[in-house]
Design an enzyme around this catalytic site. Structure first.
Site, mmCIF file in Angstrom:
data_model
loop_
_atom_site.group_PDB
_atom_site.id
_atom_site.type_symbol
_atom_site.label_atom_id
_atom_site.label_comp_id
_atom_site.label_asym_id
_atom_site.label_seq_id
_atom_site.Cartn_x
_atom_site.Cartn_y
_atom_site.Cartn_z
ATOM 1 N N GLN A 187 -12.968 44.783 9.516
ATOM 2 C CA GLN A 187 -11.602 44.818 9.489
ATOM 3 C C GLN A 187 -11.278 44.670 8.168
ATOM 4 O O GLN A 187 -11.272 43.873 7.424
ATOM 5 C CB GLN A 187 -10.903 43.706 10.169
ATOM 6 C CG GLN A 187 -9.533 43.670 10.221
ATOM 7 C CD GLN A 187 -8.976 42.303 10.760
ATOM 8 O OE1 GLN A 187 -9.646 41.137 10.708
ATOM 9 N NE2 GLN A 187 -7.872 42.225 11.160
ATOM 10 N N GLY A 188 -10.479 45.992 7.577
ATOM 11 C CA GLY A 188 -9.820 46.065 6.057
ATOM 12 C C GLY A 188 -8.521 45.953 6.233
ATOM 13 O O GLY A 188 -7.644 46.735 6.192
ATOM 14 N N TYR A 189 -8.082 44.651 6.192
ATOM 15 C CA TYR A 189 -6.599 44.326 5.900
ATOM 16 C C TYR A 189 -6.253 43.853 4.664
ATOM 17 O O TYR A 189 -5.315 44.673 3.722
ATOM 18 C CB TYR A 189 -6.148 43.286 6.951
ATOM 19 C CG TYR A 189 -5.984 43.566 8.452
ATOM 20 C CD1 TYR A 189 -6.506 44.990 8.833
ATOM 21 C CD2 TYR A 189 -5.015 42.976 9.226
ATOM 22 C CE1 TYR A 189 -6.305 45.519 10.175
ATOM 23 C CE2 TYR A 189 -5.075 43.271 10.759
ATOM 24 C CZ TYR A 189 -5.362 44.517 10.883
ATOM 25 O OH TYR A 189 -5.393 45.136 12.325
ATOM 26 N N SER A 190 -6.663 42.569 4.030
ATOM 27 C CA SER A 190 -6.404 42.216 2.898
ATOM 28 C C SER A 190 -6.735 42.856 1.650
ATOM 29 O O SER A 190 -7.610 43.812 1.774
ATOM 30 C CB SER A 190 -7.031 40.558 2.778
ATOM 31 O OG SER A 190 -6.404 40.001 3.741
ATOM 32 N N GLU A 193 -5.110 36.050 22.461
ATOM 33 C CA GLU A 193 -5.920 35.612 21.632
ATOM 34 C C GLU A 193 -5.798 34.430 20.576
ATOM 35 O O GLU A 193 -6.522 33.907 20.098
ATOM 36 C CB GLU A 193 -6.724 36.672 21.147
ATOM 37 C CG GLU A 193 -7.672 37.498 22.093
ATOM 38 C CD GLU A 193 -7.020 38.622 22.758
ATOM 39 O OE1 GLU A 193 -5.909 38.449 22.683
ATOM 40 O OE2 GLU A 193 -7.618 39.032 23.735
ATOM 41 N N SER A 216 -2.053 31.951 6.754
ATOM 42 C CA SER A 216 -2.289 30.599 6.126
ATOM 43 C C SER A 216 -1.251 29.599 6.695
ATOM 44 O O SER A 216 -0.245 29.977 7.356
ATOM 45 C CB SER A 216 -1.938 30.528 4.502
ATOM 46 O OG SER A 216 -0.580 30.711 4.396
ATOM 47 N N ASN A 217 -1.345 28.279 6.489
ATOM 48 C CA ASN A 217 -0.488 27.476 7.227
ATOM 49 C C ASN A 217 0.653 27.338 6.759
ATOM 50 O O ASN A 217 1.731 26.869 7.556
ATOM 51 C CB ASN A 217 -1.144 25.900 7.388
ATOM 52 C CG ASN A 217 -2.471 25.954 8.071
ATOM 53 O OD1 ASN A 217 -3.187 26.860 8.671
ATOM 54 N ND2 ASN A 217 -3.186 24.666 8.223
ATOM 55 N N GLU A 218 0.888 27.810 5.479
ATOM 56 C CA GLU A 218 2.169 27.934 4.973
ATOM 57 C C GLU A 218 3.157 29.049 5.613
ATOM 58 O O GLU A 218 4.133 28.980 5.873
ATOM 59 C CB GLU A 218 2.214 27.816 3.471
ATOM 60 C CG GLU A 218 1.790 26.605 2.647
ATOM 61 C CD GLU A 218 0.337 26.289 3.168
ATOM 62 O OE1 GLU A 218 -0.486 27.115 3.120
ATOM 63 O OE2 GLU A 218 0.261 24.910 3.178
#
Lengths: 369, 385
Positions: B125-128, B244, B368-370
């Site tokens: 999967q190419g996202y970031s 999911e 991320s949690n932030e």
């Protein structure tokens, strides 16, 4: 926003929530608390009467004893609503505790009298059993009680005391009418605007009929009453946490600094989210404990209730602490209600075991298996 | 007639899955230390599941899946964890399949779905991108139309298992809209054997190479490899994340970490130390209450409801608890915390450092949690911006 989730097939739960809202409209929690504190009283007799009339003091009491015979689910929803409304008369410590004891006590006239007075509000039955010891010596036609018990709620306004005394066969509960010879009372202010009594018994004589719960069944019955009370306290604490969070969201979205509501700043938002998340966990823990309690009285229910009281206590106190901070200097004023939520949370959190003690009880019980 | 697994009792379903795993997952693949084994390392399990028809739990039956609803799918995932099945390269099953089933053309479905099931195509999967992490919409890998193809230039990063994949689905920029940055992004399926694709694995803190950089240098991609509408890729990509999302908040990782902490504590006699017991009790109750919170959300799915944005709370709590448990384990390890290798405890071992390092990742990936807190602030608490 965080709350208890249960199936409410016949609408009882919704009715309970509505009935708290209706009563709170006439007796706003914060105002009642302030009035009681101002008066130097340990309870608001009129409010207590209204609560009895609403059926809340006998909610869990069996129908045979004059109560409604409802279960942990209904009690939890009621207690949650009382917490939100900051109605501070001691429903958990009084009604829930006593109802569980009376439901399990063998048939006896004195127990029935106290139970009926609890349900209709005509009697104030203060509980003296935890912080201190009382010796109960059998004498000719009854018992002689001597000792002292601290932190007794409703001690000043009590018509009767239910005192735990140590007999030869173990602990037992005795009915001790207020004002009998040998009974003394010292009062201290509680953090949540009431009074806590230290009850002194100096050779108080109680007739044989005053033995409400004998040593044969006292210990397991007490354990059951403590569990039910902790569960109700947990629900009330969760309600306090939820309301303190809501009040803080409301305040920070209207408080303008630097030209914007302070709730638009990420530093504030993340704090609010963490508070919300802690409240969600508290409600999940209480939900779980209610379901376990309804499924039976075994080890699973015991663990779940310990967890719920620990979690809800921690959540309520820490959410209220952060709420006071987020109210800025206003939060430090007596005029602002948020401080009352903090004080109430601290008081309920300290009842029947602080979180650390409950967590240790949990792991000890779990590891004993 | 295929079995309607949704109609089978939960117990029978569990047993059927357990038997299958016993049959097709060799012992050395159970409870693997490696979080993300490569396709070849776990191929036998992958093919075994495929042959039994259990590889694609949520795909519709007509496409070779099991057609499981959320209730049964949760049991499937739970059993997989309990039985210690290894993580398989699952981007094809979990993301590309659902993406194509919802948005793909008939040709795309007919070509790709069977090749995912057979393992011929292994997807990543190419996202970031280096400058588009949490702020994914700022991605810059560009696809420019040239006749019947797009020419792709740019770079993806943190691409899990790209080094053992042969296809990648990428988010690329096909146009610019200064006002709405999410517009102008397109989903493209790229054969990684195309000229101009280069993969460089990146070693992580655990010393493994789960993720990679992927470079695109004038890569020609046929225009029929666009999924959904051009410039609408943001919406297309987002739509495949349904129930999911609950699995990001599952208590699985902290449970594993807790088992290790308890093992080390027993070996060290730490349960006799009141100071340790106090810290342990806090963690133990956090895990217990996480179970109650997870159950609340799982119940919504079982009863046919949909998850709300509030499910993010589970992701934050479970990943941070995972960290705290592994931190306690390292503290308990004393001077053994200097070891990169596992700690010996009698006949057994505890991978204290392995889990401590592993626990750094989940608080970052999957949003991320932030970012999760930002989402909760807006979508649940409705705080002003």
């Amino acid at each position: 926003m965080p709350q208890l989730h249960f199936d409410d097939g016949d609408g009882t739960l919704e009715m309970l929530r509505d009935s708290v809202a209706a009563l709170a409209a006439h007796h706003p929690g914060a105002a009642s608390l302030r009035a009681r504190r101002e008066a130097g009283a340990d309870m608001d007799r009129e409010l207590w009467g209204a609560m009895a009339e609403a059926g809340w003091t006998g909610l869990m009491l069996s129908e045979a004893l004059g109560g409604s015979g409802l279960g942990p689910r209904e009690q939890a929803v009621l207690s949650e609503a009382l917490g939100r409304a900051l109605i501070c008369e001691p429903v958990a410590g009084s009604a829930v505790f006593l109802s569980t004891l009376f439901n399990g006590a063998p048939d006896n006239a004195e127990g029935a009298r106290l139970a009926s007075g609890l349900a209709d509000g005509s009697l104030i039955v203060a509980r003296a059993w935890r912080n201190g010891t009382v010796q109960a010596r059998a004498d000719g036609d009854g018992f002689t009680l001597s000792g002292a018990v601290a932190h007794v709620d409703q001690a000043q306004g009590a018509t009767d005391f239910l005192v735990m005394g140590q007999c030869e066969g173990g602990p037992a509960f005795f009915s001790v009418p207020a004002g009998i010879s040998g009974l003394g009372l010292d009062l201290q202010r509680s953090v949540d605007g009431a009074l806590l009594g230290t009850l002194r018994l100096d050779g108080c004589h109680v007739p044989a009929t005053g033995l409400v719960i004998g040593p044969d069944i006292c210990a397991p019955l007490l354990e059951r009453a403590v569990a039910a009370t902790r569960l109700a306290l947990a629900a009330e604490l969760a309600g306090i946490a939820a309301q303190a969070l809501q009040a803080t969201i409301d305040y920070t979205t209207t408080r303008i600094q630097f030209g914007k509501p302070i709730a638009s700043f990420q530093a504030i938002q993340h704090r609010l989210v963490d508070m919300w998340s802690d409240a969600e966990l508290a409600f999940a823990a209480v939900n779980n404990a209610v379901e376990e309690a309804e499924a039976g009285e075994g080890r699973a229910a015991a663990l779940a209730i310990l967890a719920a009281k620990a979690r809800a206590g921690d959540a309520a106190v820490s959410i209220c602490r952060r709420a006071v901070h987020l109210h800025g200097a206003m939060g430090f004023t007596d005029e602002c209600d948020i401080g009352l939520f903090l004080k109430r949370a601290i008081s309920l959190n300290a009842m029947l075991g602080q979180p650390e003690e409950l967590r240790l009880a949990f792991v000890n019980l779990e590891r004993a298996a | 007639m295929a079995t309607d697994w949704n109609a089978v009792s939960d117990d029978d379903f569990r047993q059927a899955f357990a038997r299958l795993v016993e049959d097709c997952c060799p012992p050395e693949l159970r409870f693997m230390r490696k979080q993300r084994p490569t396709f070849d390392e776990v191929a036998v399990f992958y093919h075994g599941l495929a042959e039994a028809g259990w590889l694609a739990p949520t795909w519709p039956v007509e496409h070779g899946g099991m057609g499981l609803g959320p209730a049964k799918h949760m049991i499937y995932v739970e059993e997989w964890g309990r039985l210690g099945g290894p993580r398989i390269p699952d981007h094809g099953i979990g993301l590309v399949g659902p993406l194509l089933i919802e948005h793909g053309t008939e040709e795309q479905k007919a070509f790709h779905l069977p090749r995912i099931l057979s393992g011929e195509h292994v997807w990543c999967q190419g996202y970031s991108e280096p400058n588009a992490g949490s702020d994914l919409a700022s991605l810059r890998t560009a696809a420019v139309r040239d006749g019947d193809a797009f020419v792709v230039n740019g770079q993806k990063i943190w691409t899990t298992l790209a080094h053992c994949a042969n296809w990648i689905f990428v988010l690329v920029r096909t146009s610019r809209d200064e006002k709405v940055r999410q517009k102008g992004i397109t989903v493209l399926l790229v054969d990684m054997r195309s000229p101009g694709v280069r993969v460089r694995p990146i070693a992580n803190l655990r010393g493994e190479t789960d993720f990679c950089e992927v470079f695109f240098d004038d890569v020609r991609v046929p225009a029929e490899n666009v999924v959904g509408e051009i410039d609408q890729g943001w919406t297309v990509a987002k739509s495949v994340l349904g129930h999911e999302r609950i699995f990001l908040g599952a208590p699985t990782r902290p449970e594993i970490a807790m088992e290790r902490l308890e093992k080390l504590a027993r070996a060290r006699g730490a349960f006799d130390d009141p100071a340790f017991l106090s810290r342990y009790a806090k963690l133990r109750l956090d895990l217990y209450d996480l179970g109650s919170a997870f159950e609340r959300h799982a119940r919504i799915l079982r009863e046919g409801g949909e998850l709300g944005a509030d499910v993010s709370m589970l992701k934050i709590f479970t990943t941070e608890l995972y960290q705290r448990i592994t931190e306690e384990t390292l503290a308990l390890a004393g001077e053994d915390a200097r070891l990169f290798d596992d700690i010996a405890t009698g006949n057994d071992r505890v991978d204290a450092m392995n889990l401590f390092l592993d626990a750094r990742a989940p608080a970052i990936f999957g949003g991320s949690n932030e970012i999760q807190r930002n989402i909760l602030a807006k979508a649940v608490l409705r705080l002003p911006s």
